[in-house]
Scaffold this active site. Structure first.
Site, PDB file in Angstrom:
ATOM      1  N   TYR A 143       0.878  -1.322   0.047  1.00 22.46           N
ATOM      2  CA  TYR A 143      -0.104   0.098   0.083  1.00 22.46           C
ATOM      3  C   TYR A 143       0.849   1.285   0.019  1.00 22.46           C
ATOM      4  O   TYR A 143       0.666   2.176  -0.771  1.00 22.46           O
ATOM      5  CB  TYR A 143      -0.931  -0.152   1.079  1.00 22.46           C
ATOM      6  CG  TYR A 143      -1.772   1.329   1.341  1.00 22.46           C
ATOM      7  CD1 TYR A 143      -3.023   1.153   0.790  1.00 22.46           C
ATOM      8  CD2 TYR A 143      -1.468   2.403   2.290  1.00 22.46           C
ATOM      9  CE1 TYR A 143      -3.674   2.335   0.945  1.00 22.46           C
ATOM     10  CE2 TYR A 143      -2.285   3.253   2.376  1.00 22.46           C
ATOM     11  CZ  TYR A 143      -3.336   3.316   1.667  1.00 22.46           C
ATOM     12  OH  TYR A 143      -4.229   4.484   1.933  1.00 22.46           O
ATOM     13  N   LYS A 147       0.985   4.427  -2.568  1.00 25.32           N
ATOM     14  CA  LYS A 147       0.960   5.936  -2.248  1.00 25.32           C
ATOM     15  C   LYS A 147       2.005   6.545  -2.462  1.00 25.32           C
ATOM     16  O   LYS A 147       1.939   7.996  -2.834  1.00 25.32           O
ATOM     17  CB  LYS A 147       0.474   5.900  -0.933  1.00 25.32           C
ATOM     18  CG  LYS A 147      -0.868   5.378  -0.688  1.00 25.32           C
ATOM     19  CD  LYS A 147      -2.076   6.255  -1.316  1.00 25.32           C
ATOM     20  CE  LYS A 147      -3.414   5.803  -1.071  1.00 25.32           C
ATOM     21  NZ  LYS A 147      -4.371   6.857  -1.608  1.00 25.32           N
TER      22      LYS A 147
END
Length: 238
Positions: A143, A147
């Site tokens: 993740y 990002k």
């Protein structure tokens, strides 16, 4: 960029932060709010216009942009998260899925709506990033990688959209109290979706190109200036 009188489109608007954005925009006087989701029947907020949109489908994104020629405020809010080791057996599959939503979804929607925003005076693009754009905690590697890529994308889009007077705002925040954060391995204070939405709208109206919503985001950014940068110190401590 004024919220009052704006015409906004929010991706991933059926729950969590996206839902909070739609409500905050209406409360702030937006003239129209398009709320998108893969299943628009899940959007039930009175006063919004439900729109079917899969941000990972280029044809779908292009068709929606062609239909909605009045948008001047785009919220790239749709996101996905998984908690799995980067070196796990399904790591490549999971990372590609996350990139499709968290990175390429932002690129597709921004590219499709950029001409719309230009015709409407420039407007603004808001990209929901994370404190994990800058730091990685255990269980967040995939993740965080997406990002971090979305942060770099945001900075590049800001440069390319400057000529058409489009404001590009990147939003960094720690844990938001939503379904996506349920069971998170990261132990941080959580902020409400409503607080995030209100803080972001204030930042947009103030012309901020970067909004640090909470203490977590501010502390992580400040940690870049330490003798041992925070993103190194955290990994070294594990």
């Amino acid at each position: 960029m004024n919220i009052k009188g704006s015409i906004a489109l929010v991706t991933g608007a059926n729950r969590g932060l996206g839902l909070a954005f739609t409500k905050a925009l209406l409360a702030g006087g937006a003239s129209k709010v398009y709320a998108t989701a893969r299943d628009p029947s899940a959007i039930t907020v009175p006063g919004v216009v439900p729109i079917k949109l899969d941000v990972t489908d280029p044809a779908d994104v292009a068709a929606v942009a062609d239909r909605l020629g009045d948008v001047n405020l785009l919220f790239n809010n749709a996101g996905a998260a998984v908690r799995a080791p980067l070196l796990g057996s399904r790591a490549e599959e999971e990372l590609r899925m996350l990139l499709d939503v968290n990175l390429f979804g932002v690129l597709l929607t921004t590219r499709a709506f950029a001409p719309v925003l230009a015709r409407n005076g420039g407007g603004a693009v808001v990209n929901m990033l994370s404190a994990l754009s800058w730091i990685t905690q255990p269980g967040t590697g995939a993740y965080a990688a997406t990002k971090a890529a979305a942060w770099a994308l945001t900075n590049g889009l800001r440069i390319e959209l400057k000529a058409q007077k489009t404001q590009v705002t990147g939003v960094h925040v720690g844990l938001i109290d939503t379904d996506m954060a349920a069971g998170s391995p990261v132990e941080l204070a959580r902020v409400s979706p409503q607080f995030v939405a209100e803080t972001v709208l204030q930042g947009i109206e103030a012309g901020q190109e970067e909004v640090l919503v909470d203490g977590t985001a501010k502390a992580v950014k400040a940690g870049f200036n330490a003798d041992v940068p925070l993103y190194v110190a955290v990994s070294s401590a594990r």
